[in-house]
Design a protein around this motif. Structure first.
Motif, PDB file in Angstrom:
ATOM      1  N   LYS A 318      32.752  38.386  43.546  1.00 42.66           N
ATOM      2  CA  LYS A 318      33.071  39.070  42.299  1.00 42.66           C
ATOM      3  C   LYS A 318      33.981  38.197  41.451  1.00 42.66           C
ATOM      4  CE  LYS A 318      32.476  43.947  43.411  1.00 42.66           C
ATOM      5  NZ  LYS A 318      33.089  45.293  43.426  1.00 42.66           N
ATOM      6  N   VAL A 319      33.839  38.362  40.148  1.00 42.29           N
ATOM      7  CA  VAL A 319      34.706  37.679  39.184  1.00 42.29           C
ATOM      8  C   VAL A 319      35.387  38.753  38.351  1.00 42.29           C
ATOM      9  CG1 VAL A 319      34.830  36.053  37.260  1.00 42.29           C
ATOM     10  CG2 VAL A 319      33.172  35.690  39.108  1.00 42.29           C
ATOM     11  N   ILE A 320      36.697  38.649  38.231  1.00 40.17           N
ATOM     12  CA  ILE A 320      37.465  39.678  37.535  1.00 40.17           C
ATOM     13  C   ILE A 320      38.204  39.077  36.358  1.00 40.17           C
ATOM     14  CG2 ILE A 320      39.159  41.513  37.799  1.00 40.17           C
ATOM     15  CD1 ILE A 320      38.942  41.040  40.823  1.00 40.17           C
ATOM     16  N   GLN A 321      38.204  39.790  35.261  1.00 41.36           N
ATOM     17  CA  GLN A 321      39.075  39.440  34.151  1.00 41.36           C
ATOM     18  C   GLN A 321      40.271  40.380  34.224  1.00 41.36           C
ATOM     19  OE1 GLN A 321      37.615  38.129  30.200  1.00 41.36           O
ATOM     20  NE2 GLN A 321      38.625  39.945  29.417  1.00 41.36           N
ATOM     21  N   PRO A 324      43.273  42.159  40.183  1.00 37.19           N
ATOM     22  CA  PRO A 324      42.301  42.812  41.068  1.00 37.19           C
ATOM     23  C   PRO A 324      42.440  44.324  41.121  1.00 37.19           C
ATOM     24  CG  PRO A 324      44.025  41.776  42.351  1.00 37.19           C
ATOM     25  CD  PRO A 324      44.246  41.344  40.942  1.00 37.19           C
ATOM     26  N   MET A 325      43.598  44.858  40.733  1.00 36.16           N
ATOM     27  CA  MET A 325      43.799  46.304  40.792  1.00 36.16           C
ATOM     28  C   MET A 325      43.423  47.007  39.485  1.00 36.16           C
ATOM     29  SD  MET A 325      44.952  46.631  43.888  1.00 36.16           S
ATOM     30  CE  MET A 325      45.783  48.195  44.102  1.00 36.16           C
ATOM     31  N   THR A 326      43.618  46.356  38.364  1.00 34.27           N
ATOM     32  CA  THR A 326      43.393  47.024  37.076  1.00 34.27           C
ATOM     33  C   THR A 326      42.414  46.295  36.166  1.00 34.27           C
ATOM     34  OG1 THR A 326      45.289  45.878  36.090  1.00 34.27           O
ATOM     35  CG2 THR A 326      45.713  48.028  37.096  1.00 34.27           C
ATOM     36  N   GLY A 327      41.936  45.129  36.582  1.00 34.41           N
ATOM     37  CA  GLY A 327      41.033  44.357  35.734  1.00 34.41           C
ATOM     38  C   GLY A 327      39.614  44.883  35.751  1.00 34.41           C
ATOM     39  N   VAL A 328      38.715  44.146  35.091  1.00 40.71           N
ATOM     40  CA  VAL A 328      37.303  44.552  35.048  1.00 40.71           C
ATOM     41  C   VAL A 328      36.449  43.454  35.668  1.00 40.71           C
ATOM     42  CG1 VAL A 328      37.525  46.035  33.035  1.00 40.71           C
ATOM     43  CG2 VAL A 328      37.060  43.629  32.697  1.00 40.71           C
ATOM     44  N   ALA A 329      35.429  43.870  36.400  1.00 45.32           N
ATOM     45  CA  ALA A 329      34.496  42.926  37.007  1.00 45.32           C
ATOM     46  C   ALA A 329      33.552  42.394  35.942  1.00 45.32           C
ATOM     47  CB  ALA A 329      33.716  43.612  38.128  1.00 45.32           C
ATOM     48  N   LEU A 330      33.328  41.097  35.956  1.00 48.31           N
ATOM     49  CA  LEU A 330      32.458  40.457  34.973  1.00 48.31           C
ATOM     50  C   LEU A 330      31.049  40.278  35.533  1.00 48.31           C
ATOM     51  CD1 LEU A 330      34.815  37.637  33.572  1.00 48.31           C
ATOM     52  CD2 LEU A 330      34.487  39.975  32.722  1.00 48.31           C
ATOM     53  N   ALA A 349      33.651  36.841  49.391  1.00 49.88           N
ATOM     54  CA  ALA A 349      33.285  38.074  50.097  1.00 49.88           C
ATOM     55  C   ALA A 349      34.423  38.567  50.970  1.00 49.88           C
ATOM     56  CB  ALA A 349      32.032  37.841  50.939  1.00 49.88           C
ATOM     57  N   ASP A 350      35.270  37.646  51.460  1.00 50.75           N
ATOM     58  CA  ASP A 350      36.401  38.046  52.297  1.00 50.75           C
ATOM     59  C   ASP A 350      37.509  38.687  51.471  1.00 50.75           C
ATOM     60  OD1 ASP A 350      35.217  37.114  54.603  1.00 50.75           O
ATOM     61  OD2 ASP A 350      36.107  35.109  54.433  1.00 50.75           O
ATOM     62  N   GLU A 351      37.547  38.413  50.167  1.00 50.85           N
ATOM     63  CA  GLU A 351      38.611  38.933  49.304  1.00 50.85           C
ATOM     64  C   GLU A 351      38.235  40.227  48.606  1.00 50.85           C
ATOM     65  OE1 GLU A 351      40.789  35.485  47.075  1.00 50.85           O
ATOM     66  OE2 GLU A 351      38.674  34.956  47.250  1.00 50.85           O
ATOM     67  N   ALA A 352      36.974  40.347  48.207  1.00 52.82           N
ATOM     68  CA  ALA A 352      36.562  41.458  47.354  1.00 52.82           C
ATOM     69  C   ALA A 352      35.934  42.572  48.173  1.00 52.82           C
ATOM     70  CB  ALA A 352      35.576  40.963  46.302  1.00 52.82           C
ATOM     71  N   PRO A 452      41.377  43.162  50.123  1.00 47.49           N
ATOM     72  CA  PRO A 452      41.003  43.871  51.347  1.00 47.49           C
ATOM     73  C   PRO A 452      42.080  44.842  51.798  1.00 47.49           C
ATOM     74  CG  PRO A 452      40.451  41.556  51.531  1.00 47.49           C
ATOM     75  CD  PRO A 452      41.212  41.716  50.265  1.00 47.49           C
ATOM     76  N   PRO A 453      41.699  46.018  52.274  1.00 46.15           N
ATOM     77  CA  PRO A 453      42.668  47.067  52.575  1.00 46.15           C
ATOM     78  C   PRO A 453      43.461  46.837  53.844  1.00 46.15           C
ATOM     79  CG  PRO A 453      40.470  47.802  53.139  1.00 46.15           C
ATOM     80  CD  PRO A 453      40.311  46.469  52.478  1.00 46.15           C
TER      81      PRO A 453
END
Length: 467
Positions: A318-321, A324-330, A349-352, A452-453
């Protein structure tokens, strides 16, 4: 002034901050791109109205769109060049925005305001407005409006928490431009007529805390490493002990809060006459080749930014602008930066987190971590049934700050933020039926991927004991 410890507040989560990827990267200036695409939607309010046309030559810093209301801001050209076209384009958040495309001509001609010497409070407020400065912490609320509160205030709070994982642009600003931030804060304090200035900084930035301790007129407050410590109401409480009630504004508690990047922009506007047309952002994540903190011109293509950082190290999940908590996925790199763009994150994949949601477990964890004492599960339940009135009543949705803590902690990976934004959109549609949507979620039902949680299970009792 010696730093003091901040107070404890209820709720919040403890994600891995992942800041080590870019925290040591000093701010670099990204070269001006060949073409910029500048959105007229650069603030929380109505989009600005273009005052240029195709074929017109503009200078760097020249106004190209005028504010269209009190909660709006002027928009400026970030390069010297020629306007090629003005058209509607889908923005990063999914909404259709009007963009002004400008091809750089290499002349490097600037159009600044005259610098101010010993400005009065009214001069400072006018300059903040004329420079198009908005809150750079992400909300984009016009700073001039915030600095003209309707009720008396006695305290200015600088937000240096930067509690979002990965983001380090404020961290680097506090280290690389400490004096400029302080000067900007003093101008804001003068405009407000206050002398009490506090700056809240999370404990994971000890060098920033030390940097601000050398100023006699600014009180550093050490904040626990906790998300969303940088939330406005949370920051006010932990730094002053004052509570901002539901539906109330910071000024009702005698405070005004500004991000440190906003203070830096105020310094530039007052002393240099420079409008807000560029900002510092973070490029990070395990999938980018070289994480960096960059000074980027508004309207820069995201693809240009990624290329400057060496491109992809591996294919991102995933790519986020934003964060990671409040941004939007591009959906692609074919989007452009705004005044409020704080980061571009390329996550593996390990991060998102991208698991499919499962039915609610009724565990109540989302309520346990909500810093606003809300019931996110109620909003989600009634929103899914289309009963938005009940969602508002039982979830108190309009008080949600959309921090994402509830969705982060949810073991069922429910799209709670999607439900909250859907409910708020229902309210907006009732108030202003023709208003455009603000954001759309990604294909997994989330506005952005999440770290990751793996949560620090420190109990509230232990937190209080440890200070």
């Amino acid at each position: 002034m010696k730093a003091v410890k901040g107070k404890y507040y209820f709720g919040g989560v403890h994600p891995h901050d992942m800041k080590s990827l870019s925290s040591s990267a000093a701010i670099e200036v990204l070269p001006a791109p060949d073409t910029v695409a500048i959105s007229t939607s650069q603030s929380l309010g109505r989009p600005a109205e273009p005052i240029v046309e195709a074929g017109q030559e503009v200078k760097e810093g020249e106004v190209i769109a005028r504010a269209a209301g009190p909660i709006s801001s002027d928009v400026f050209s970030s390069v010297s060049g020629v306007v090629t076209e003005i058209k509607d384009v889908q923005g990063a958040g999914g909404a259709i925005e009007k963009f002004i495309f400008i091809k750089a001509n290499g002349k490097d001609e600037k159009c600044y305001l005259p610098p101010l010497a010993d400005p009065s409070p009214d001069d400072i407020k006018a300059r903040i407005k004329d420079a198009g400065i908005v809150g750079l912490g992400g909300a984009g609320f016009p700073a001039a409006v915030k600095d003209s509160p309707r009720t008396p205030v006695d305290t200015l709070i600088l937000n240096g928490a930067e509690c979002e994982p990965y983001l380090t642009c404020d961290h680097r600003l506090m280290l690389d431009h400490t004096d400029e931030i302080v000067k900007g804060a003093r101008y804001i304090a003068k405009a407000l007529g206050v002398t009490n200035i506090k700056i809240g900084i999370e404990a994971n930035k000890p060098e920033c805390i030390t940097a601000f301790e050398k100023y006699d007129d600014i009180q550093p407050v050490i904040l626990k490493k906790k998300y969303p410590m940088g939330g406005e109401k949370q920051l006010i409480y932990v730094t002053t002990g004052r509570k901002v009630g539901m539906g109330k504004l910071p000024a009702d508690a005698g405070t005004v809060v500004h991000n440190v990047a906003t203070c830096y922009a105020v310094y530039e506007a007052v002393e240099l006459g420079k409008p807000l047309y560029e900002r510092v952002l973070t490029v990070s994540g395990m999938a980018v080749n070289k994480p960096k903190n960059l000074r980027v011109k508004v309207g820069t293509p995201v693809q240009t930014i990624i290329d400057y950082c060496g491109g992809e190290l591996v294919a991102p999940r995933k790519v986020i602008q934003g964060g990671p908590m409040t941004g939007v996925a591009l959906a692609s790199y074919d989007v452009y930066t705004h005044k409020t763009t704080s980061g571009i994150l390329l996550m593996t994949a390990d991060e998102a987190a991208a698991e499919e949601p499962t039915p609610c477990l009724n565990c109540g964890k989302c309520a346990d971590v909500c810093p606003m004492h809300l019931m996110p599960m109620n909003t989600a339940f009634y929103s899914a049934a289309g009963d938005f009135e009940s969602a508002l009543k039982y979830g108190q949705t309009m008080s949600c700050i959309e921090c994402g803590a509830c969705e982060y902690i949810c073991p069922a990976k429910r799209p709670l933020i999607q439900a909250i934004r859907k409910t708020k959109a229902y309210v907006r549609a009732k108030v202003a039926p023709n208003a455009p949507a603000v954001r759309t979620p990604d294909q997994k039902g989330r506005s952005a991927p999440y770290v990751p949680p793996t949560v620090d299970r420190t109990t509230e009792k232990e937190e209080k004991k440890n200070g």
